[in-house]
Design an enzyme around this catalytic site. Sequence first.
Site, short mmCIF file in Angstrom:
data_model
loop_
_atom_site.label_atom_id
_atom_site.label_comp_id
_atom_site.label_asym_id
_atom_site.label_seq_id
_atom_site.Cartn_x
_atom_site.Cartn_y
_atom_site.Cartn_z
CE LYS A 154 -1.60 1.46 4.16
NZ LYS A 154 -1.34 2.86 4.57
CG ASN A 155 2.40 2.52 3.59
OD1 ASN A 155 1.21 2.80 3.40
ND2 ASN A 155 2.87 2.20 4.78
NE ARG B 296 -1.41 11.16 8.06
CZ ARG B 296 -1.10 12.41 8.40
NH1 ARG B 296 -2.04 13.23 8.81
NH2 ARG B 296 0.13 12.85 8.31
CB CYS C 250 -4.94 9.02 12.31
SG CYS C 250 -3.23 8.55 12.48
NE ARG D 115 0.37 9.56 10.45
CZ ARG D 115 0.03 8.52 9.70
NH1 ARG D 115 -1.11 7.91 9.90
NH2 ARG D 115 0.83 8.11 8.74
CG ASP E 82 3.74 0.98 9.61
OD1 ASP E 82 3.86 1.27 8.41
OD2 ASP E 82 3.34 1.80 10.46
NE ARG F 158 -6.98 3.94 6.04
CZ ARG F 158 -6.00 4.40 6.81
NH1 ARG F 158 -6.16 4.45 8.12
NH2 ARG F 158 -4.86 4.83 6.31
#
Length: 413
Positions: A21-22, A90, A114, A119, A301, A393
């Site tokens: 995802k990132n 984000r 969040c 952040r 993470d 997500r």
Amino acid sequence: MDYIISGGNSLSGEIAVYGAKNCALALFGASILTDDDVVLHNCSDIVDVVNMLLLLQSMGKKVKRQGDTVTLCGGLTSTCAPQALATLLRGSALILGSTVARYHQIALPLPGGCAIGSRPMDIHLYGLQALGVEVLNAGDMVSCRGTPKGAYYKLRFASVGATENMLCACVMAKGSSTLVNCAVEPEVVALEQMLVQMGAKISGVGSSELQVEGVEKLHGVEFTVIPDRIVAATYLAAAAATLGSVTVTHCRPQHLGAFVNILSKGFDVDCYENTVSLSSRNIPNGYGRVETAPYPLFPTDMQSLLLTLAACSRGQTIVVENLFENRLEHNASELNKMGADITVKNNAATVIGKRLHSSTVAASDLRGGAGLVIAALAADGVSTVGGIEHVNRGYVDLAGSLNKLGADITEKN
Ligand code: EPZ
């Protein structure tokens, strides 16, 4: 959405990892730098990816998906990001640098904080100002105007997103730039590699100091999103928590070094070219003291995954969260409902391993949710994990993937 999880099954078998995802989000943002086709393979179809593509489409980008391949082309028709879409994730912040580079202006609603922390975006915005860009930060909205000019900029912290935005802002700047104390996460390096393939002039790829020579134009590219190292770690943690034996395929073991080193304290872990196999001996005696830090050290993470493994070990572990100010408390309190013995003081959790029992818990963020799901797999009895919309997500059908390995998870809307 809830998961109803019947714990106690040892997981076993083989499971493949999909695109990160990132990584995909950063590459989508960089596609704004050219009107040519940017063809990205291995794009997972998860909520954040879908929403980022909707955001780009709403600003004029043409987007086509064929299976796991996403093609982005054309230019932006607007540099104002719609609030409703920009605040869904984000990752929307990752259009900042490329839009300023190409269109010399942007109005971007900031996604704000969040569950894991406030952040802020100061490192991004000071960086753009260093390039001579005018930044108007009205709290929940940021407007930028001006043509980036090459400059020297030292990031006060090796922020992943700020590195990605500064890179995209510099590749078409007038003149050369030096970026110091850059993040070196694999997802950042993948962006650097794609930008070079698009014609950017970047030296120091993969290092924390980047030299960028601005160019007039960037061209299209075909690139493959790297495997999701956090998803790989999630599967390994699920196998470990249930004392199972699992092989994770289509991953990059070299991106999992810090996590594999910790797992190896209690499990047999073997790494091959693109697989990692874990098999269990007996319940580990805790994991010592582990501190989260920027890559290649222990990733924040993966912290919630470690907290769960520590909670169901047989010894003591100290988990220190150094990146996000609120990424320990919630999961610790939810795990304690399952019989864990976790005491949080400031940014450190002292965990005494216990046998967990079922309970009803709720996720408040993406990776924390994965940690709670894994705890429920290890616990005796039937647990309910709420807030699965957070998990969705960042994971493709986590329940389905874990059930393939022998878990017993049913979804309840
Ligand atoms: C990226 O977020 C990831 N998200 C996060 O993954 C990950 O946890 C994080 O990097 C750290 O590895 C994406 O790539 C989309 P940072 P990012 O800027 O870029 C502070 C997930 O679960 N900071 O490296 O936002 C910040 O508050 C997500 O997939 C500033 O103070 O992270 C945090 O404390 C969660 N000012 C620390 O730096 C800034 O301008 C690290 O943030 C920027 C960051």
